[in-house]
Design a protein around this motif. Structure first.
Motif, PDB file in Angstrom:
ATOM      1  N   ARG A  63       0.815  -1.215   0.000  1.00  4.59           N
ATOM      2  CA  ARG A  63       0.000   0.000   0.000  1.00  4.59           C
ATOM      3  C   ARG A  63       0.850   1.267   0.000  1.00  4.59           C
ATOM      4  N   TYR A  64       1.986   1.254   0.728  1.00  6.88           N
ATOM      5  CA  TYR A  64       2.746   2.485   0.927  1.00  6.88           C
ATOM      6  C   TYR A  64       4.129   2.504   0.282  1.00  6.88           C
ATOM      7  N   ALA A  65       4.510   1.444  -0.413  1.00  6.12           N
ATOM      8  CA  ALA A  65       5.845   1.416  -1.034  1.00  6.12           C
ATOM      9  C   ALA A  65       6.030   2.561  -2.024  1.00  6.12           C
ATOM     10  N   ASP A  66       5.016   2.853  -2.815  1.00  6.45           N
ATOM     11  CA  ASP A  66       5.128   3.937  -3.796  1.00  6.45           C
ATOM     12  C   ASP A  66       5.225   5.309  -3.135  1.00  6.45           C
ATOM     13  N   ASP A  67       4.829   5.387  -1.865  1.00  9.11           N
ATOM     14  CA  ASP A  67       4.954   6.635  -1.110  1.00  9.11           C
ATOM     15  C   ASP A  67       6.297   6.717  -0.383  1.00  9.11           C
ATOM     16  N   GLY A  68       7.100   5.657  -0.512  1.00  9.83           N
ATOM     17  CA  GLY A  68       8.437   5.664   0.069  1.00  9.83           C
ATOM     18  C   GLY A  68       8.633   4.793   1.289  1.00  9.83           C
ATOM     19  N   LEU A  69       7.577   4.194   1.840  1.00 11.66           N
ATOM     20  CA  LEU A  69       7.728   3.385   3.045  1.00 11.66           C
ATOM     21  C   LEU A  69       8.537   2.127   2.752  1.00 11.66           C
ATOM     22  N   VAL A  70       9.498   1.848   3.628  1.00 15.06           N
ATOM     23  CA  VAL A  70      10.293   0.634   3.553  1.00 15.06           C
ATOM     24  C   VAL A  70       9.949  -0.216   4.781  1.00 15.06           C
ATOM     25  N   VAL A  71       9.405  -1.391   4.538  1.00 18.53           N
ATOM     26  CA  VAL A  71       9.090  -2.322   5.618  1.00 18.53           C
ATOM     27  C   VAL A  71      10.241  -3.316   5.713  1.00 18.53           C
ATOM     28  N   VAL A  72      10.760  -3.503   6.934  1.00 19.35           N
ATOM     29  CA  VAL A  72      11.854  -4.450   7.145  1.00 19.35           C
ATOM     30  C   VAL A  72      11.511  -5.315   8.347  1.00 19.35           C
ATOM     31  N   GLY A  73      11.543  -6.626   8.132  1.00 21.20           N
ATOM     32  CA  GLY A  73      11.329  -7.577   9.209  1.00 21.20           C
ATOM     33  C   GLY A  73      12.656  -8.156   9.652  1.00 21.20           C
TER      34      GLY A  73
END
Length: 166
Positions: A63-73
């Motif tokens: 949902r937010y990758a195109d807004d720049g959010l980077v999710v890291v597990g």
């Protein structure tokens, strides 16, 4: 591989470490994928009552990758809930939940042996007290919010915190 000098100069030092990806010989330097971008950092475990949150984390990532959010597990066995092998953990993440966000190989997220990213997160906030603690980190590397395990990835407060750093 340390991040390029231009990136390294602007990237918070705690992100400038090579991290081995889950069940892979490949490494990733978070300065290369997250420098100047907000992040959602989560300590994960494959055999935890909250493991189904992987699906919601993937939804946030998409949902937010195109807004720049980077999710890291960050896979961790600090609470004795991780799979017995990285292969099993990878199967749970990639096959069972379709994870496409970056997953880091198992390591400590609490105590003196904590991964460098979690050493800084723990300094700025508080160490995770259980699996699937979520940390919202702004583009400058500041922890702006922390959410305990019981807060799901689709929780309106978490969504609001993520959107506030985009």
């Amino acid at each position: 591989m340390i991040a390029s000098s231009a990136v390294a100069e602007s990237c918070p030092a705690f992100l400038d470490h090579d991290q081995r990806k889950l069940h892979s010989s490949e490494t990733v330097n978070l300065c290369e994928i997250a420098n100047g971008k907000p992040m959602l950092v989560v300590n994960t475990a494959s055999h935890c009552g909250y493991t189904d949150q992987f699906g919601g984390l993937e939804t946030l990532h998409k949902r937010y990758a195109d807004d720049g959010l980077v999710v890291v597990g960050f896979a961790s066995d600090d609470f004795s809930q991780e799979a017995d092998s990285e292969e099993e953990a990878a199967t749970i993440c990639y096959k069972n939940f379709g994870i496409t966000f970056t997953m880091i190989a198992p390591g400590a997220v609490t105590g003196a042996d904590a991964n460098p990213v979690f050493q800084e997160i723990n300094r700025q906030s508080s160490p995770p007290s259980w699996n699937f603690t979520k940390y919202v980190v702004d583009a400058e590397g500041n922890v702006t919010n922390a959410f305990p395990s019981r807060v799901t990835p689709d929780d309106p407060e978490l969504i609001k915190a993520v959107e506030s750093v985009l």
